[in-house]
Design an enzyme around this catalytic site. Structure first.
Site, PDB file in Angstrom:
ATOM      1  N   CYS A   1     -33.316  19.863   3.684  1.00 17.02           N
ATOM      2  CA  CYS A   1     -33.266  18.661   4.585  1.00 17.02           C
ATOM      3  C   CYS A   1     -31.870  18.232   5.083  1.00 17.02           C
ATOM      4  CB  CYS A   1     -33.718  17.340   3.682  1.00 17.02           C
ATOM      5  SG  CYS A   1     -35.327  17.578   3.263  1.00 17.02           S
TER       6      CYS A   1
ATOM      7  N   ASN B   1     -20.991   3.407  14.620  1.00 13.53           N
ATOM      8  CA  ASN B   1     -20.687   3.352  15.997  1.00 13.53           C
ATOM      9  C   ASN B   1     -21.450   4.815  16.539  1.00 13.53           C
ATOM     10  OD1 ASN B   1     -19.734   0.808  16.139  1.00 13.53           O
ATOM     11  ND2 ASN B   1     -17.690   1.630  15.960  1.00 13.53           N
TER      12      ASN B   1
ATOM     13  N   THR C   1       0.863  -1.161   0.077  1.00 17.18           N
ATOM     14  CA  THR C   1      -0.088   0.042  -0.074  1.00 17.18           C
ATOM     15  C   THR C   1       0.931   1.210  -0.120  1.00 17.18           C
ATOM     16  OG1 THR C   1      -1.810  -1.244   1.203  1.00 17.18           O
ATOM     17  CG2 THR C   1      -1.837   1.378   1.357  1.00 17.18           C
TER      18      THR C   1
ATOM     19  N   LYS D   1     -30.591  22.025  -6.307  1.00 13.82           N
ATOM     20  CA  LYS D   1     -30.683  20.737  -7.210  1.00 13.82           C
ATOM     21  C   LYS D   1     -31.165  21.055  -8.472  1.00 13.82           C
ATOM     22  CE  LYS D   1     -32.068  16.784  -5.061  1.00 13.82           C
ATOM     23  NZ  LYS D   1     -32.983  16.150  -4.086  1.00 13.82           N
TER      24      LYS D   1
END
Length: 444
Positions: free
Chosen positions: A274, A231, A130, A330
């Protein structure tokens, strides 16, 4: 194929054993003699499901052996997989010391072996470790070329092949991968890597080297984000007396928006009536319950930072006359409430830019209710900024911000000479425009 695998940790050990079981002739290489001896005795140097039995079998058949001798490994193989560790530096940066050292060693042996297309044929070096984008091309390839004395992609093959193995299920993941990613410096190098995994399921992606390097980080960052999100949400639900597993069962059942490609394409900031409101409410509820939610609490600040990047792109041009295409939050709506484009216009206007805006869906005379109240509060000068046509904006602007996919806008955008195009949405022809000096993309 004859394969040498450098580094016999989890990734190297599993890769070596699994490749050997597929019929390749594999030599494992490690500086730790204990690991070398364990492999040669048919024992696994790591604890992992199925790996012990697999190594015992491939060592018994002679398909796998190990050595500490780099020269022996290179002389006995046509492709090398580099699987050495890339640990964190104390400052959080990537340590490439082991990668550099192995690359030097491989290059030195290839120079003697005839790696530049000599009698032994072209050797291919495949980096499986990596590493951050740019590491291979900017650091490792120059090292390899220096020691080999030739050109990567011509005299020696080079590829990046990130792994997607989870500790505990890595053997299973090897034989049933979610995908195979091959970052190829040249097609011949990619062909070698593809041949290694011939017969395995899953889609194969052959991409540029930096893309392959970045994909592993995208995967791991998202996995960490998913766990952290679950979590934090669980902690908030518990504080509010809600069964978090019931919530997540319903959440996960949504394959249209939640567990899907939706919202996962880089673009402009989000907004609307929203998402910002509900994020603020959720974080506020967590704070009132004394629940720390650093991921959720930083979503809106992160969104604001992304919007600021667009402002900085405009500032970088040094020009003052700015046109903006799109204003609603939008496409296909005239809703301006918490639109990031309204916020962008507000910031630019506040910095003194000479601004003109066109949005086919927004007409000041039609704005009523919450829309009108919002725009009169945030951008009271909108009437003098709105243009009646695309051409009016193009004639005015030295810089054009494109935040809409309105066909009338897209078809009118000039190429080459003309205003600087700041692409907020990744235009359909973004790849072609990237070569143009007057194009700047926020979502490359």
């Amino acid at each position: 194929m004859r394969v040498s695998v450098f580094g016999l940790g989890y990734v190297g050990c599993v890769s070596a054993a699994c490749l050997a079981s597929m019929g390749h002739e594999v030599i494992g290489v490690d500086v730790n003699q204990v690991k070398v001896d364990l492999v040669n005795d048919g024992k696994a140097p790591v604890v992992e499901e199925r790996i012990g039995e697999l190594i015992a079998e491939v060592v018994r058949t002679g398909a796998l052996r190990a050595t500490g001798d780099v020269r022996e490994a290179i002389m006995g193989s046509e492709v090398s997989l580099v699987c050495v560790g890339t640990p964190s530096e104390p400052n959080g940066g990537l340590c490439t010391t082991y990668l550099e050292r192995v690359t030097e060693q491989i290059g030195a042996v290839l120079a003697d072996r005839g790696g530049r297309g000599g009698r032994s044929g072209r050797h291919t070096v495949v980096f499986r470790s990596t590493m951050l984008p740019g590491t291979c091309l900017n650091l490792l390839v120059p090292i390899l070329e220096k020691y080999v004395g030739g050109t990567a992609g011509v005299d020696v093959g080079v590829a990046v092949n990130p792994e997607f193995l989870r500790e505990g299920t890595s053997v299973r993941d090897f034989f049933d991968p979610p995908k195979t990613v091959i970052g190829e410096l040249d097609p011949a190098s990619g062909d070698v890597v593809a041949a290694l995994y011939d017969g395995l399921p899953g889609e194969v992606f052959r991409v540029p080297v930096p893309t392959a390097e970045a994909i592993k980080y995208a995967d791991n960052a998202f996995h960490g984000l998913k766990i952290g999100f679950a979590n934090e949400l669980g902690a908030v639900c518990q504080a509010l007396g809600v069964d978090s597993h019931q919530v997540m069962d319903v959440f996960l059942a949504d394959r249209k928006l939640n567990i899907s490609p939706a919202y996962l394409r880089p673009g402009f900031a989000f907004g609307g009536s929203c998402l910002p409101k509900d994020l603020r409410s959720l974080v506020h509820a967590a704070q009132r319950a004394d629940v720390s939610v650093p991921i959720l609490a930083h979503v809106l600040p992160s969104n604001s930072e992304h919007l600021q990047r667009a402002v900085e792109l405009v500032e970088r041009t040094g020009k003052r006359r700015v046109g903006m295409f799109g204003l609603s939050f939008k496409p296909g709506t005239d809703d301006l409430r918490e639109s990031p484009l309204v916020e962008l216009a507000e910031r630019l206007f506040g910095k003194g830019y000479d601004l003109r805006i066109y949005d086919a869906n927004v007409s000041l005379s039609r704005l009523i209710g919450a829309n009108r109240e919002y725009i009169e509060t945030r951008l009271p000068h909108l009437a003098q900024l709105l243009a009646d046509s695309v051409d009016e904006v193009l004639e005015h602007a030295e810089v054009c911000l494109v935040g809409t996919r309105d066909p009338a806008v897209l078809s009118a955008l000039p190429h080459g000479d003309g205003p600087v195009i700041v692409d907020l949405i990744r235009l359909p022809d973004a790849e072609a425009r990237r070569a143009e000096p007057g194009y700047m993309g926020l979502a490359w």
